[in-house]
Design a protein around this motif. Structure first.
Motif, PDB file in Angstrom:
ATOM      1  N   ASP A 193     -23.762 -33.137  12.691  1.00  0.00           N
ATOM      2  CA  ASP A 193     -24.298 -34.441  12.269  1.00  0.00           C
ATOM      3  C   ASP A 193     -24.891 -35.204  13.443  1.00  0.00           C
ATOM      4  O   ASP A 193     -25.952 -35.816  13.327  1.00  0.00           O
ATOM      5  N   GLU A 194     -24.216 -35.170  14.572  1.00  0.00           N
ATOM      6  CA  GLU A 194     -24.729 -35.851  15.768  1.00  0.00           C
ATOM      7  C   GLU A 194     -25.992 -35.176  16.296  1.00  0.00           C
ATOM      8  O   GLU A 194     -26.920 -35.845  16.744  1.00  0.00           O
ATOM      9  N   VAL A 195     -26.039 -33.862  16.238  1.00  0.00           N
ATOM     10  CA  VAL A 195     -27.224 -33.129  16.682  1.00  0.00           C
ATOM     11  C   VAL A 195     -28.414 -33.490  15.798  1.00  0.00           C
ATOM     12  O   VAL A 195     -29.514 -33.753  16.301  1.00  0.00           O
ATOM     13  N   ASN A 196     -28.198 -33.537  14.478  1.00  0.00           N
ATOM     14  CA  ASN A 196     -29.275 -33.918  13.559  1.00  0.00           C
ATOM     15  C   ASN A 196     -29.793 -35.314  13.877  1.00  0.00           C
ATOM     16  O   ASN A 196     -31.008 -35.549  13.904  1.00  0.00           O
ATOM     17  N   LYS A 197     -28.892 -36.254  14.130  1.00  0.00           N
ATOM     18  CA  LYS A 197     -29.293 -37.627  14.480  1.00  0.00           C
ATOM     19  C   LYS A 197     -30.086 -37.642  15.780  1.00  0.00           C
ATOM     20  O   LYS A 197     -31.093 -38.331  15.901  1.00  0.00           O
ATOM     21  N   ASN A 198     -29.619 -36.872  16.766  1.00  0.00           N
ATOM     22  CA  ASN A 198     -30.305 -36.821  18.059  1.00  0.00           C
ATOM     23  C   ASN A 198     -31.704 -36.208  17.934  1.00  0.00           C
ATOM     24  O   ASN A 198     -32.658 -36.714  18.534  1.00  0.00           O
TER      25      ASN A 198
END
Length: 179
Positions: A38-43
């Motif tokens: 989820d954090e990678v997608n946001k980044n």
């Protein structure tokens, strides 16, 4: 001895270099975020947004394009930008009845060449950087849009589809202190 004529297709070399560099980039973000998808997608979306904020200036200076008054013009300009920067031309389809929403269909997504996602990364939106780039560029020309992946070739879909939905026209604002 004579020198053989071994000319490389410069556009193909550039595309492959981009593909490999982007793959390494996503891998590094995965490691930096401790595999938190989820954090990678946001980044990836945020990085694309920041690229779009800057890329629009180069696009406008190269094309001298006037302001788009409707979404069909905007879609044509997005298609033109993909031709200029990635040497691909997505199809523009699936217009909504109100002409405020459309899809970009990529038969070949250059970012996913040489890429295979392991099953544990099935939620990774690998091409989210493109969505962010579109959103950031359009925001700089006073168009707020929502942009998201609908289909992804990395997930066994027949094509990559990005949906772009017009939200609202942003008002021109004068920065604080510059009245």
């Amino acid at each position: 001895m004579s020198r053989q004529n071994t000319r490389l297709d410069q556009k193909k070399v550039n595309t492959e270099l981009l593909t490999l560099a982007y793959g390494s980039f996503v891998t590094q973000i995965l490691h930096d975020q401790n595999l938190n998808i989820d954090e990678v997608n946001k980044n990836l979306e945020r990085i694309g947004y920041n690229i779009g904020l800057r890329l629009i200036e180069d696009f406008l200076s190269r094309t001298a394009a006037p302001r788009c008054l409707e979404m069909r013009e905007t879609a044509d300009r997005i298609q033109q930008a993909f031709r200029i920067y990635l040497n691909i031309q997505p199809a523009i389809t699936n217009w909504s009845s109100s002409s405020d929403e459309f899809s970009l269909i990529f038969e070949n997504n250059p970012l996913i060449d040489f890429v295979e996602l392991p099953p544990e990364f099935s939620n990774l939106r690998y091409s989210a950087i493109i969505c962010g780039c579109i959103r950031g560029a359009l925001e700089m020309v006073q168009q707020e849009v929502q942009c998201f992946l609908v289909q992804d070739q990395l997930k066994s879909d027949s094509c990559t589809e990005i949906r772009v939905k017009f939200i609202r026209r942003l008002e021109d604002a004068i920065p604080a202190g510059e009245d």
